[in-house]
Structures are given as C-alpha cells and as structure tokens.
Design a protein around this motif. Structure first.
Motif, PDB file in Angstrom:
ATOM      1  N   LEU A 108       0.813  -1.214   0.000  1.00 15.15           N
ATOM      2  CA  LEU A 108       0.000   0.000   0.000  1.00 15.15           C
ATOM      3  C   LEU A 108       0.846   1.263   0.000  1.00 15.15           C
ATOM      4  O   LEU A 108       0.402   2.317  -0.466  1.00 15.15           O
ATOM      5  CB  LEU A 108      -0.943  -0.002   1.201  1.00 15.15           C
ATOM      6  N   ALA A 109       2.057   1.173   0.517  1.00 16.36           N
ATOM      7  CA  ALA A 109       2.946   2.344   0.541  1.00 16.36           C
ATOM      8  C   ALA A 109       3.419   2.706  -0.863  1.00 16.36           C
ATOM      9  O   ALA A 109       3.724   3.862  -1.140  1.00 16.36           O
ATOM     10  CB  ALA A 109       4.143   2.078   1.442  1.00 16.36           C
ATOM     11  N   GLY A 110       3.449   1.726  -1.761  1.00 14.77           N
ATOM     12  CA  GLY A 110       3.833   1.983  -3.143  1.00 14.77           C
ATOM     13  C   GLY A 110       2.664   2.577  -3.906  1.00 14.77           C
ATOM     14  O   GLY A 110       1.613   2.879  -3.349  1.00 14.77           O
ATOM     15  N   ASP A 111       2.840   2.723  -5.192  1.00 16.12           N
ATOM     16  CA  ASP A 111       1.757   3.300  -5.992  1.00 16.12           C
ATOM     17  C   ASP A 111       1.094   2.281  -6.923  1.00 16.12           C
ATOM     18  O   ASP A 111       0.341   2.644  -7.810  1.00 16.12           O
ATOM     19  CB  ASP A 111       2.264   4.496  -6.794  1.00 16.12           C
ATOM     20  N   SER A 112       1.329   1.008  -6.707  1.00 13.50           N
ATOM     21  CA  SER A 112       0.820  -0.015  -7.629  1.00 13.50           C
ATOM     22  C   SER A 112      -0.687  -0.230  -7.540  1.00 13.50           C
ATOM     23  O   SER A 112      -1.283  -0.772  -8.463  1.00 13.50           O
ATOM     24  CB  SER A 112       1.556  -1.338  -7.418  1.00 13.50           C
ATOM     25  N   GLY A 116      -2.967   2.352  -6.722  1.00 18.99           N
ATOM     26  CA  GLY A 116      -3.650   3.646  -6.786  1.00 18.99           C
ATOM     27  C   GLY A 116      -4.692   3.776  -7.880  1.00 18.99           C
ATOM     28  O   GLY A 116      -5.666   4.497  -7.723  1.00 18.99           O
ATOM     29  N   LYS A 117      -4.519   3.102  -8.998  1.00 17.67           N
ATOM     30  CA  LYS A 117      -5.470   3.212 -10.108  1.00 17.67           C
ATOM     31  C   LYS A 117      -6.441   2.037 -10.149  1.00 17.67           C
ATOM     32  O   LYS A 117      -7.174   1.873 -11.116  1.00 17.67           O
ATOM     33  CB  LYS A 117      -4.714   3.325 -11.434  1.00 17.67           C
ATOM     34  N   SER A 118      -6.465   1.255  -9.095  1.00 22.04           N
ATOM     35  CA  SER A 118      -7.353   0.086  -9.048  1.00 22.04           C
ATOM     36  C   SER A 118      -8.802   0.517  -8.840  1.00 22.04           C
ATOM     37  O   SER A 118      -9.082   1.522  -8.195  1.00 22.04           O
ATOM     38  CB  SER A 118      -6.948  -0.846  -7.911  1.00 22.04           C
ATOM     39  N   TYR A 144      -7.023   1.813   3.855  1.00 21.32           N
ATOM     40  CA  TYR A 144      -6.494   2.269   2.570  1.00 21.32           C
ATOM     41  C   TYR A 144      -7.636   2.442   1.566  1.00 21.32           C
ATOM     42  O   TYR A 144      -7.717   3.443   0.847  1.00 21.32           O
ATOM     43  CB  TYR A 144      -5.465   1.265   2.036  1.00 21.32           C
ATOM     44  N   HIS A 173      -8.752   5.948  -0.235  1.00 21.51           N
ATOM     45  CA  HIS A 173      -8.547   6.085  -1.679  1.00 21.51           C
ATOM     46  C   HIS A 173      -9.818   5.820  -2.501  1.00 21.51           C
ATOM     47  O   HIS A 173      -9.760   5.779  -3.729  1.00 21.51           O
ATOM     48  CB  HIS A 173      -7.418   5.156  -2.140  1.00 21.51           C
TER      49      HIS A 173
END
Length: 181
Positions: free
Chosen positions: A63-67, A69-71, A89, A93
């Motif tokens: 979750l700290a990454g950006d993988s 974010g567009k889900s 999270y 988001h």
C-alpha cells in the motif's frame, strides 16, 4: 506462496499441493473463473496478483507503493492482521476492498468501501447460541474459555452476553485445575 509453489517457471509439486496452499489456490481459481466469465460477457479486466506472503512483503509495503492507486477493486486474501490496513487504505482512496478470506472485521465500521464476505466471529457465536437455545433448551452446555487468548475471550463474550444459554458450566482454561476437580 507463489515463490514456494513455482520455481524456475515450473510447479514444485506434482499432483496435489500441500494443504497449506489449498485456500490460496482456491482463491486464485475463483478469481480466474470470475475474470473468464467477465471476458465472455465482453468486459475487459486487468488483474494483478500481489503475493504478500513472500519474505519481506506485507500489505503495508504494498500500500505504501503506488501499484494499487489506479485500481477499481481490491479483492484480498489477507490474514487478520492485514484486514484493517487494507480497509483503511480502501476508504482513504475510495477503492472497494473485498476481504474474501478472513472473517475478521478489524473493528471497521462506517466504511462503505469495505466488504467482508465471511460472517464475523460475533455472527457465528450468536447463531450458535440461538440454535443451541432452540434445540437444547434444557441441556447443560460446557463453555471452555481462556481470557488470555484474545480470540477466545471475544468468543466467550459473544456466547454469554445475552444469556441465551440457560444451563452452562464454565471451565476456565487459563489455570490448571486443582486436585479436587
């Protein structure tokens, strides 16, 4: 457990995989069936599997990454300790999170982005009390409990709080019985 099931792009186990992996494999197969069905209905879906059981991996790190974010949807096969992290999270988001493995709700309330598929411990306990009270109203029920184990303590609270069971014997398993018992 992908790194334990596959080495050098080959399955490690011939035939049936050990029981440790069966829930995860079933989860993956269910996702695959859903995607296949959506594809046949002319929906496009990009699916990404993130294995948080690998050494050094965790939901927090993912979750700290950006993988993610567009889900549009997160379907988690995550252990109890990760459910709350994922639900928070999702809410922050505005991404729907479906907890598909654990019945643990992590105390999450007022979160329209969190969906728990399995009944909670509280629901299970209330169902058991209701059924036992109907089917065995005069039978003695023995309740074993351990206050020092959080899950046991919670279950004991859910089983006893409404006094639905009339005839109970309680056995405290936190201490050894004396020689008289």
């Amino acid at each position: 457990y992908l790194d334990e099931l596959v080495k050098n792009n080959k399955a490690v186990y011939k035939g049936k995989a050990p029981e440790k992996y069966t829930n995860a494999i079933g989860f993956y197969e269910g996702i695959k069936m859903a995607v296949d069905t959506l594809s046949r209905m002319d929906y496009n879906a990009d699916i990404y599997v993130h294995d948080i059981t690998q050494p050094g991996a965790s939901a927090e790190k993912l979750l700290a990454g950006d993988s993610l974010g567009k889900s549009d949807l997160l379907i988690g096969f995550v252990p109890n300790a990760q459910v709350g992290v994922m639900a928070r999270y999702a809410k922050a988001h505005h991404i729907n999170f479906v907890s598909a493995f654990s019945p643990f709700d992590a105390g999450i309330t007022d979160n329209p982005y969190f969906l728990l598929l399995n009944p909670t411990l509280q629901s299970h306990c209330e169902f058991m009390v209701s059924n036992m009270a109907k089917k065995y109203p005069k039978e003695q029920v023995v309740l074993y409990h351990r206050e020092k184990v959080a899950l046991d303590s919670s279950a004991y609270t859910y089983l006893t709080r409404n006094k639905g069971l009339k005839h109970t014997t309680e056995v405290d398993c936190d201490k050894l019985p004396d020689s008289a018992t």
